[in-house]
Design a protein around this motif. Structure first.
Motif, PDB file in Angstrom:
ATOM      1  N   LYS A  18      50.105  42.597  50.524  1.00 48.24           N
ATOM      2  CA  LYS A  18      49.281  43.788  50.287  1.00 48.24           C
ATOM      3  C   LYS A  18      48.437  44.048  51.531  1.00 48.24           C
ATOM      4  O   LYS A  18      47.798  43.127  52.047  1.00 48.24           O
ATOM      5  CB  LYS A  18      48.402  43.517  49.069  1.00 48.24           C
ATOM      6  N   PHE A  31      33.535  48.032  50.396  1.00 48.28           N
ATOM      7  CA  PHE A  31      33.420  48.867  49.199  1.00 48.28           C
ATOM      8  C   PHE A  31      32.292  49.884  49.437  1.00 48.28           C
ATOM      9  O   PHE A  31      31.646  49.863  50.489  1.00 48.28           O
ATOM     10  CB  PHE A  31      33.127  47.987  47.981  1.00 48.28           C
ATOM     11  N   ILE A 254      37.867  50.291  46.390  1.00 50.58           N
ATOM     12  CA  ILE A 254      37.357  50.570  45.055  1.00 50.58           C
ATOM     13  C   ILE A 254      37.566  49.336  44.186  1.00 50.58           C
ATOM     14  O   ILE A 254      38.646  48.768  44.167  1.00 50.58           O
ATOM     15  CB  ILE A 254      38.139  51.759  44.450  1.00 50.58           C
ATOM     16  N   GLY A 503      42.715  49.715  44.062  1.00 51.94           N
ATOM     17  CA  GLY A 503      42.977  48.310  43.817  1.00 51.94           C
ATOM     18  C   GLY A 503      44.385  48.089  43.308  1.00 51.94           C
ATOM     19  O   GLY A 503      44.842  46.967  43.117  1.00 51.94           O
ATOM     20  N   ASP A 669      50.710  42.653  34.373  1.00 54.34           N
ATOM     21  CA  ASP A 669      49.907  41.532  33.848  1.00 54.34           C
ATOM     22  C   ASP A 669      48.521  42.025  33.439  1.00 54.34           C
ATOM     23  O   ASP A 669      48.034  41.712  32.348  1.00 54.34           O
ATOM     24  CB  ASP A 669      49.711  40.455  34.936  1.00 54.34           C
ATOM     25  N   LEU A 673      46.988  42.032  29.570  1.00 55.36           N
ATOM     26  CA  LEU A 673      45.834  41.249  29.117  1.00 55.36           C
ATOM     27  C   LEU A 673      44.718  42.173  28.618  1.00 55.36           C
ATOM     28  O   LEU A 673      44.053  41.868  27.627  1.00 55.36           O
ATOM     29  CB  LEU A 673      45.307  40.318  30.217  1.00 55.36           C
TER      30      LEU A 673
ATOM     31  N   GLN B 109      44.116  42.231  43.691  1.00 54.61           N
ATOM     32  CA  GLN B 109      44.351  43.653  43.414  1.00 54.61           C
ATOM     33  C   GLN B 109      43.166  44.437  43.959  1.00 54.61           C
ATOM     34  O   GLN B 109      43.089  44.675  45.157  1.00 54.61           O
ATOM     35  CB  GLN B 109      44.638  43.882  41.942  1.00 54.61           C
ATOM     36  N   CYS B 110      42.192  44.819  43.122  1.00 50.89           N
ATOM     37  CA  CYS B 110      41.081  45.567  43.719  1.00 50.89           C
ATOM     38  C   CYS B 110      40.241  44.665  44.612  1.00 50.89           C
ATOM     39  O   CYS B 110      39.624  45.109  45.563  1.00 50.89           O
ATOM     40  CB  CYS B 110      40.227  46.257  42.658  1.00 50.89           C
ATOM     41  N   GLY B 111      40.206  43.379  44.299  1.00 53.12           N
ATOM     42  CA  GLY B 111      39.550  42.425  45.184  1.00 53.12           C
ATOM     43  C   GLY B 111      38.063  42.259  44.980  1.00 53.12           C
ATOM     44  O   GLY B 111      37.437  41.461  45.672  1.00 53.12           O
ATOM     45  N   TYR B 112      37.489  42.992  44.040  1.00 49.83           N
ATOM     46  CA  TYR B 112      36.032  42.928  43.849  1.00 49.83           C
ATOM     47  C   TYR B 112      35.601  41.550  43.354  1.00 49.83           C
ATOM     48  O   TYR B 112      34.555  41.046  43.722  1.00 49.83           O
ATOM     49  CB  TYR B 112      35.615  44.008  42.842  1.00 49.83           C
ATOM     50  N   ILE B 114      37.344  38.775  43.871  1.00 55.15           N
ATOM     51  CA  ILE B 114      38.055  37.718  44.592  1.00 55.15           C
ATOM     52  C   ILE B 114      37.136  36.789  45.401  1.00 55.15           C
ATOM     53  O   ILE B 114      37.293  35.565  45.337  1.00 55.15           O
ATOM     54  CB  ILE B 114      39.168  38.329  45.490  1.00 55.15           C
ATOM     55  N   LEU B 140      37.798  28.889  36.703  1.00 53.11           N
ATOM     56  CA  LEU B 140      37.696  30.338  36.958  1.00 53.11           C
ATOM     57  C   LEU B 140      37.075  31.085  35.776  1.00 53.11           C
ATOM     58  O   LEU B 140      36.958  32.313  35.807  1.00 53.11           O
ATOM     59  CB  LEU B 140      39.086  30.932  37.248  1.00 53.11           C
ATOM     60  N   LEU B 144      35.093  37.006  35.943  1.00 51.41           N
ATOM     61  CA  LEU B 144      35.900  38.001  35.235  1.00 51.41           C
ATOM     62  C   LEU B 144      36.710  38.832  36.212  1.00 51.41           C
ATOM     63  O   LEU B 144      36.254  39.155  37.312  1.00 51.41           O
ATOM     64  CB  LEU B 144      35.006  38.918  34.405  1.00 51.41           C
ATOM     65  N   CYS B 145      37.924  39.183  35.787  1.00 50.71           N
ATOM     66  CA  CYS B 145      38.791  40.077  36.554  1.00 50.71           C
ATOM     67  C   CYS B 145      39.454  41.003  35.553  1.00 50.71           C
ATOM     68  O   CYS B 145      39.860  40.566  34.484  1.00 50.71           O
ATOM     69  CB  CYS B 145      39.851  39.274  37.304  1.00 50.71           C
ATOM     70  N   ARG B 146      39.522  42.288  35.876  1.00 52.72           N
ATOM     71  CA  ARG B 146      40.141  43.226  34.945  1.00 52.72           C
ATOM     72  C   ARG B 146      41.506  43.688  35.440  1.00 52.72           C
ATOM     73  O   ARG B 146      42.227  44.358  34.719  1.00 52.72           O
ATOM     74  CB  ARG B 146      39.209  44.428  34.776  1.00 52.72           C
ATOM     75  N   CYS B 147      41.851  43.366  36.699  1.00 51.95           N
ATOM     76  CA  CYS B 147      43.087  43.910  37.272  1.00 51.95           C
ATOM     77  C   CYS B 147      44.306  43.027  37.020  1.00 51.95           C
ATOM     78  O   CYS B 147      45.405  43.534  36.836  1.00 51.95           O
ATOM     79  CB  CYS B 147      42.960  44.074  38.785  1.00 51.95           C
ATOM     80  N   THR B 148      44.148  41.723  37.077  1.00 51.36           N
ATOM     81  CA  THR B 148      45.315  40.857  37.286  1.00 51.36           C
ATOM     82  C   THR B 148      45.810  40.127  36.059  1.00 51.36           C
ATOM     83  O   THR B 148      46.928  39.604  36.074  1.00 51.36           O
ATOM     84  CB  THR B 148      44.977  39.755  38.306  1.00 51.36           C
ATOM     85  N   GLY B 149      44.973  39.994  35.029  1.00 61.11           N
ATOM     86  CA  GLY B 149      45.362  39.128  33.919  1.00 61.11           C
ATOM     87  C   GLY B 149      45.320  37.657  34.292  1.00 61.11           C
ATOM     88  O   GLY B 149      45.779  36.823  33.531  1.00 61.11           O
ATOM     89  N   TYR B 150      44.806  37.338  35.472  1.00 62.04           N
ATOM     90  CA  TYR B 150      44.575  35.973  35.981  1.00 62.04           C
ATOM     91  C   TYR B 150      45.861  35.205  36.300  1.00 62.04           C
ATOM     92  O   TYR B 150      45.787  34.089  36.810  1.00 62.04           O
ATOM     93  CB  TYR B 150      43.738  35.132  34.995  1.00 62.04           C
TER      94      TYR B 150
END
Lengths: 791, 169
Positions: A18, A31, A254, A503, A669, A673, B109-112, B114, B140, B144-150
């Motif tokens: 990426k 950001f 973002i 993202g 994924d 979730l 993903q968004c990386g916030y 990470i 971990l 919290l992460c909302r993009c990846t499902g971990y």
């Protein structure tokens, strides 16, 4: 084979790194808030504590005198421009019912004033010193109550536009019917059920944030966490009556959006504060403010009355969808329509009817949210499919297989129902549903476990459930994306596009498409996206459109650049352009002679026929090919506590060619979730007066790494002829499966049908202990006069 | 380095000394300022504000080697201690193996979230070089992460563990 049709890919369909991943992992990616701006003020908002109240007077005199306060604004200080915050194409198919600061509070969290001050403390003190004189009005919180005669009217102002029936709190309506025989005349089995989904929130880890400053010429520079930079520019200009050209919107990195940042919520009011204070201003919502005052997933009440013949042929599909839009009509028409337009074509019925109403209540405002109505629609549909299969005595998988749409087939729904208007006629191109089902069954070991779980009698019982779904790929004949590519003398390329990476990885995926056409590696494509001054237009990131629509724009631009390169290379190599291929950063002739792209670049810059090799292209799609998916859940239900545990979950998805398989898996994924926690825990709770009771991650439970059950994404490759290198969308579809798949698995385990997610222990236990086999929802909603029209 | 617990106020600001990303530093911080605000004011923007109430983990830093939520700490509490932020772990030109593993596993993903997650992983691997999957998930749990499902993040930590073990057998 022509380069545009190639299938032996070198960059596309590879999990290349990426493009922004390393900077993000090292904390150097920027950001919105990661810049230092001199003289930056803190902007803060004042919210209504009442669910429904007219503002008699706002006294800001004391607030203005607080030291360090530079601006205090109310609706009286702003142009009275009714608009929608929905960041959609123009003209937006949402009612113009919103003011940047309200003159009437319509929910707890409605914005009534804004301040800008030197420090957060001064800003807070200013808010504390604003006196608002409210005339509290009766409020209505229930979707079905709000459309009854005599309910409080939430939008009673004459200057609102495009509200179909403000008197009855209806902010959007759509009806559609195809009838080939008498309703239910050919059905052996008729099933009539109600379903009700809950309020939920996106929970992007980065809250909404915007910084408005001024460039050296005094133009407004809006640095904002948005999915729709070009719509944000247009709507801000309109709301503040500024020339569009006086605004530049920049989208930096973002921190997630999932639809929440398709709303133009903060940009106009922050720009107004900056203009009033003549200083740069930042508005950053706290997590609490994000929960209370940003946007939510529209809750739905859905009725399905469906009929089928004994052999499993579905004959009738009647769907009523009541979409609770809360206080304002953002995305009211489109989300409501997508609950039908994405679900009804899935199973072909002779008679199909959709009755859709979006309804105002004094609740937080619904907005775009991953899945966009299809999530709510599929919960109802895929639950209904299992109920019907049960009544017909058919296997639920076989029942679906007999009815779902296949390659080469069309549906009258495609033509009748678009997003906020008529759709387009289309036939399904690629459809990997057969393989999705086969692979999912194998992954979860469906048949083996089904045998194992027969005749359970213990406290903890296991069950299996499935759900099938589709989505779209962008909005055809509406959404436009553009890209431009220019070549540098070292054989690298600048790819400039309006497409918005929030993202999702679209910067990477789109660079891969360009690299594939140009025969270079991903590192030779330098991406700049989403800057309204520097990049071409794009509607932005929504409707599962970026890979499919922006991807086609990038591919077209790259093909034009390729042609220009071939013309120069032909001269260098003394070959015909059509005999030259681009590969490995070189132009290779039929004779075997070749030259580096840097030689082509240098030649075009400095030697012969000097010119800049560059091109731009735009794309508007004429179809919206659905991705398909089949999900399989295995659960264990504790019959003593009502707790539901997901033991295993297989999520297959046909997204055509996965341009970047690792990113496609990651997208799915995340969607899955999110769907699982939406099925089991996520829910916005309210006090009787309409205030949200759980506005924090402590109270609103999204899954952590330790909470997450085992699950896997399985990509099922197909090739979509209309997509760039065969690609369809992938971002949204995965969220549609978990609610119905888990509901069906719970039924399989303990014989209890749940119609109202989330499936909390209280609800599961309550339903298990209940004497009647049907939930109270069936009798409570079924009597409402609003539904009589559909009988 | 100053003794812990002794703080000096200058012009309404508190002077603190700490080791920040391996360097001895002296900072002036507000009495009510959080460590997160102070770090970001110092130009260290890698720690993010996701909830400002200790619930999301986006602001995770390592305090004396242990994960700590910078939004819940007063900056003054870092006096006399060692703070590691994501910038101190590695940079794009020379990423730490954990950062590289997150990139290679497709976990960003968004990386916030990470930077915080990478530091939580660092603390885990410092203590346990060969964690099993449940141990990684527990480590971990506060991020919290909302993009990846971990899924890929757990893979990334285990990939990093393998690579780090390979380096120091």
């Amino acid at each position: 084979m022509k380069v545009e049709d190639k299938r032996d890919f070198t960059v596309v369909n590879h999990s290349v790194e990426k493009v922004d991943a390393l900077a993000l992992a090292c904390g150097t990616a920027r950001f919105t808030d990661d810049v230092d701006i001199r003289g930056l003020l803190t902007g803060r908002l004042l919210y209504s504590p009442h669910a429904h109240a007219r503002i008699r007077r706002i006294d800001t005199a004391k607030a203005r005198k607080v030291p360090g306060v530079l601006a205090v604004l109310t609706h009286e200080d702003l142009p009275r421009v009714r608009h929608t915050t929905a960041g959609q194409g123009y003209p937006e198919p949402s009612p113009y019912d919103t003011l940047a600061l309200s003159e009437k509070a319509r929910y707890v969290g409605d914005r009534v004033a804004a301040v800008a001050a030197e420090t957060p403390e001064a800003a807070q003190e200013a808010l504390d010193n604003i006196r608002v004189d409210y005339e509290v009005l009766p409020a209505v919180f229930d979707t079905m109550e709000a459309i009854k005669a005599g309910a409080p009217v939430i939008h009673d102002e004459a200057d609102s536009k495009n509200i179909p029936d403000a008197k009855h709190n209806i902010c959007a309506k759509f009806d559609f019917e195809v009838k080939q025989s008498e309703w239910f005349s050919e059905a052996d089995v008729v099933v009539d059920r109600w379903y009700k989904t809950q309020w939920a929130q996106h929970c992007a880890l980065e809250p909404h944030i915007v910084i408005v400053s001024f460039d050296e010429d005094g133009r407004l520079l809006i640095r904002t966490s948005t999915q729709v930079p070009f719509h944000a520019r247009r709507i801000t200009a309109r709301v503040l009556r500024l020339p569009l050209k006086s605004i530049r919107v920049i989208k930096p990195r973002i921190g997630g959006g999932f639809g929440s940042k398709q709303e133009v919520l903060l940009e106009p009011v922050c720009a107004a504060l900056a203009l009033a204070a003549r200083r740069p201003v930042k508005i950053e919502l706290s997590r609490r403010e994000t929960f209370v005052s940003s946007r939510t997933r529209h809750p739905f009440v859905i009725r399905l009355k469906t009929g089928a013949r004994k052999d499993g042929t579905i004959t009738d599909a009647h769907m009523e969808a009541y979409c609770d839009n809360g206080a304002y009509g953002a995305h009211s028409l489109t989300v409501m329509m997508c609950s039908g337009s994405h679900t009804l074509p899935m199973y072909q019925a002779k008679n199909t009817r959709f009755v859709g109403r979006s309804v105002y209540t004094n609740r937080p405002v619904g907005g775009a949210y991953r899945g966009f109505g299809a999530t709510q629609g599929f919960f109802a549909w895929e639950s209904q499919m299992d109920i019907m299969a049960g009544q017909l005595g058919l296997d639920p998988i076989e029942f679906r297989r007999k009815n779902y749409i296949r390659s080469g087939e069309g549906s009258p729904v495609f033509k009748a129902m678009g997003e906020g208007r008529e759709g387009i006629e289309q036939k399904i191109g690629s459809c990997g549903m057969d393989e999705c089902i086969a692979k999912g069954l194998a992954a979860i070991r469906w048949h083996e476990k089904k045998k194992l779980y027969k005749n359970q009698s213990g406290v903890k019982r296991r069950g299996l459930g499935c759900a099938c779904m589709m989505q779209g790929s962008g909005i055809p004949e509406v959404d436009m994306a553009a890209a431009s590519i220019k070549m540098n003398e070292d054989g690298s390329f600048n790819l400039h596009m309006g497409a918005t990476d929030l993202g999702t990885g679209s910067d990477t995926v789109l660079a891969q498409i360009a690299a594939e056409v140009l025969g270079v590696g991903i590192k030779d494509v330098i991406v700049l996206s989403s800057d309204t001054d520097l990049t071409p237009f794009d509607v932005g990131a929504y409707a599962s459109s970026t890979t499919f629509i922006s991807g086609n724009a990038v591919k077209k631009a790259a093909l034009k650049v390729r042609e220009q390169i071939l013309a120069v290379a032909a001269r260098i190599l003394d070959e015909k352009p059509e005999d030259i291929e681009l590969a490995g950063g070189r132009a290779v002739g039929k004779s075997g002679r070749s030259c580096a792209l840097s030689e082509v670049g240098n030649t075009s810059f400095y030697y012969h026929d000097q010119h800049q090799i560059m091109a731009s292209a735009s794309h508007v799609a004429t179809s919206s090919p659905p991705p398909f998916a089949a999900h399989f859940a295995e659960v264990e239900v504790d019959t003593e506590t009502g707790e539901v545990r997901v033991l295993d979950y297989a999520a297959t998805v046909d997204c055509g060619t996965a341009i970047n398989p690792a990113l496609a898996e990651g997208q799915n994924d995340g969607a899955v979730l999110n769907g699982i926690s939406y099925a089991l825990t996520e829910e916005m709770l309210f006090s009787p007066a309409g205030a949200m009771l759980n506005p924090s991650f402590r109270g609103y439970k999204i899954f952590s790494a330790a909470d997450a059950p085992p699950f896997k994404t399985i990509l099922v490759p197909t090739y979509e002829a209309d997509g760039p290198f065969g690609a369809k969308s992938v971002s949204e579809i995965g969220i549609n499966g978990p609610q119905p798949a888990i509901a069906n698995a719970i039924y399989d385990a303990v014989g209890v049908r749940l119609y109202e997610p989330p499936f909390t222990p209280e609800k599961v236990l309550g339903a298990t202990l209940s004497e009647t086999s049907e939930s109270s929802l069936q009798t409570a909603v079924g009597r409402l006069p609003a539904t009589e029209a559909a009988e | 380095m100053a003794k812990r617990g002794i703080l000096e106020a200058v012009d309404g600001m508190i002077r603190i000394e700490l080791r920040l990303n391996g360097e001895r530093r002296e900072l002036r911080v507000g009495a009510a300022e959080s460590l997160l605000e102070a770090l970001r004011r110092e130009g260290l923007k890698g720690a993010k504000k996701g909830c400002d109430s200790g619930e999301c983990g986006s602001c995770t830093v390592l305090l004396d080697g242990k994960p700590a939520l910078a939004c819940l700490l007063f900056a003054a509490q870092a006096h006399g201690r060692e703070v590691l932020t994501i910038e101190g772990l590695g940079a794009p030109a020379r990423p730490h193996p954990i950062q590289k593993a997150f990139v290679d596993a497709g976990a960003v993903q968004c990386g916030y979230c990470i930077p915080g997650m990478v530091l939580a992983a660092k603390a885990l691997l410092d203590e346990n070089p060969d964690p099993d999957e449940p141990a990684v998930r527990r480590a971990l749990d506060g991020n919290l992460c909302r993009c990846t499902g971990y899924v890929k993040q757990v893979e990334a930590v285990r990939l990093a563990a393998r690579r780090l073990r390979g380096k120091r057998p």
